[in-house]
Design an enzyme around this catalytic site. Structure first.
Site, PDB file in Angstrom:
ATOM      1  N   HIS A 107       0.796  -1.225   0.000  1.00 43.91           N
ATOM      2  CA  HIS A 107       0.000   0.000   0.000  1.00 43.91           C
ATOM      3  C   HIS A 107       0.832   1.281   0.000  1.00 43.91           C
ATOM      4  O   HIS A 107       0.286   2.363  -0.171  1.00 43.91           O
ATOM      5  CB  HIS A 107      -0.905   0.033   1.237  1.00 43.91           C
ATOM      6  CG  HIS A 107      -0.151   0.253   2.524  1.00 43.91           C
ATOM      7  ND1 HIS A 107       0.505  -0.763   3.171  1.00 43.91           N
ATOM      8  CD2 HIS A 107       0.055   1.363   3.261  1.00 43.91           C
ATOM      9  CE1 HIS A 107       1.075  -0.287   4.258  1.00 43.91           C
ATOM     10  NE2 HIS A 107       0.825   1.010   4.335  1.00 43.91           N
ATOM     11  N   ARG A 108       2.149   1.205   0.166  1.00 41.39           N
ATOM     12  CA  ARG A 108       2.946   2.429   0.300  1.00 41.39           C
ATOM     13  C   ARG A 108       3.057   3.157  -1.035  1.00 41.39           C
ATOM     14  O   ARG A 108       3.069   2.531  -2.102  1.00 41.39           O
ATOM     15  CB  ARG A 108       4.324   2.106   0.867  1.00 41.39           C
ATOM     16  CG  ARG A 108       4.265   1.617   2.298  1.00 41.39           C
ATOM     17  CD  ARG A 108       5.612   1.616   2.980  1.00 41.39           C
ATOM     18  NE  ARG A 108       5.485   1.122   4.345  1.00 41.39           N
ATOM     19  CZ  ARG A 108       5.193   1.892   5.392  1.00 41.39           C
ATOM     20  NH1 ARG A 108       5.024   3.196   5.217  1.00 41.39           N
ATOM     21  NH2 ARG A 108       5.087   1.380   6.604  1.00 41.39           N
TER      22      ARG A 108
END
Length: 370
Positions: free
Chosen positions: A214-215
């Site tokens: 998700h980064r």
């Protein structure tokens, strides 16, 4: 678990500010330990993670009290979200006058609460202080550094964090090595992480690699996402891949066709118990999450962290974690599937990762606030 006590006077009230799912996992043992000590406390949920899958289910799973306040800030750019958080928290703190504000981790809610508290001359305690990736392109790194500088109490989860704080001029009397409250939560729930029941309920294969990404560095650039999808499809040629898709990256992964491979299983975000059960039952985890690196260290599951750095190097020296790039991801997974790469697992866990960090934090907070 009963609701927390109402806010009291400035010399007694402890206010916890949480906003995202990692905060909830870290706060649960601290709130519980303070409750056992009879402390007056309240929980302010900023609403940074706001839907049931990312928020309410965690409160239910972890036995956290219903928040005394839910600011409902929601999503937005870093500037817009942080500004909205600060406005809401300033109003709340001005009206309630907490004695000390406890913040967790490194999300925007964390730094917003620290900034507002400092401006209002309210003491701040930071749980998970001193972690550093030394990568200022990560928003979390900026949040961590600023929060630590503003904190009156810095609760460190590992010894190297103390060295980082010292190098930045943080006075030793502000720093306490307490262990890791996220591991408190993990150990307290070990018998609830039922991988077999989860597989049956969701129709998952017995053997799989779990993935969670998700980064920004992994999901914001379409070319990067396309490369990652290609690698995950290559992994799926060898073993099924199960991925709960974080809302932040869902559209990008959909556009890149992640779910087009028949052995890639995409799930909605999972609650805490289901997610850790998924990790516990996996052959390996591919992640860019900080907390997952810690959880796999204790669970003994090989972890391949798709980042050039980690603010949790103790998960490499004491655990199962290894940093990988997109280019070497397939080879790293292949080694794990053939029984290589997990031979470095140690019988020891990091210092004070013993399930009592919440108690240590509560002891310092109650003594400090007298």
């Amino acid at each position: 678990m009963a609701a927390s006590a109402p806010l009291g006077s400035r010399d007694t009230a402890i206010v916890h500010v949480v906003g995202a799912r990692p905060n909830f996992v870290k706060a649960a043992p601290v709130v519980s330990a303070l409750r056992d000590r009879g402390a007056h406390q309240a929980v302010v949920h900023t609403g940074q993670h706001y839907d049931d899958r990312m928020s309410a289910v965690f409160f239910r799973d972890l036995g956290l009290p219903t928040p005394d306040v839910d600011l409902g800030v929601g999503s937005g750019s870093h500037a817009a979200q942080t500004a909205a958080l600060m406005v809401g928290l300033e109003q709340e703190f001005t009206a309630r006058e907490p004695g000390i504000v406890v913040v967790y981790g490194d999300v925007n809610s964390t730094v917003a609460a620290a900034l507002v508290s400092a401006k209002l001359h309210i003491p701040v305690a930071h749980v998970e202080a001193g972690l550093r990736s030394f990568d200022n392109t990560m928003p979390e790194e900026v949040n961590r550094r600023v929060t630590d500088q503003l904190s009156d109490l810095c609760f460190a989860t590992s010894p190297e964090a103390i060295g980082h704080l010292a190098a930045e001029g943080v006075s030793p009397d502000r720093v306490h090595l307490v262990g890791n409250p996220m591991i408190d939560t993990l150990l307290a729930n070990l018998d609830r992480f039922d991988a077999e029941a989860l597989r049956a309920r969701l129709g998952l294969p017995e053997r799989y690699v779990a993935a969670t990404l998700h980064r920004p560095a992994n999901v914001d650039d379409p070319d990067t996402v396309a490369l990652l999808v290609a690698r995950l499809h290559e992994i799926a040629d060898l073993v099924d891949v199960v991925m709960p898709v974080h809302p932040r990256g869902k559209a990008a992964f959909d556009r890149a066709g992640l779910g087009d491979h028949p052995r890639v299983h995409l799930l909605e975000p999972l609650g805490y118990l289901d997610f850790v059960a998924l990790v516990r039952g996996s052959e390996a985890v591919v992640t860019d999450s900080g907390g997952v690196q810690e959880e796999t260290t204790v669970l003994g599951v090989p972890c391949l962290t798709l980042r050039p750095n980690t603010e949790r190097p103790i998960t490499i020296t004491h655990g199962t974690n290894r940093l990988v790039t997109e280019a070497d991801l397939l080879q790293a997974v292949t080694k794990v599937l053939h029984g290589h790469g997990s031979e470095a697992l140690l019988d020891t866990t990091p210092p004070l990762w013993d399930g009592r960090a919440g108690e240590r934090i509560a002891a310092v907070l109650t003594q400090w606030s007298r």
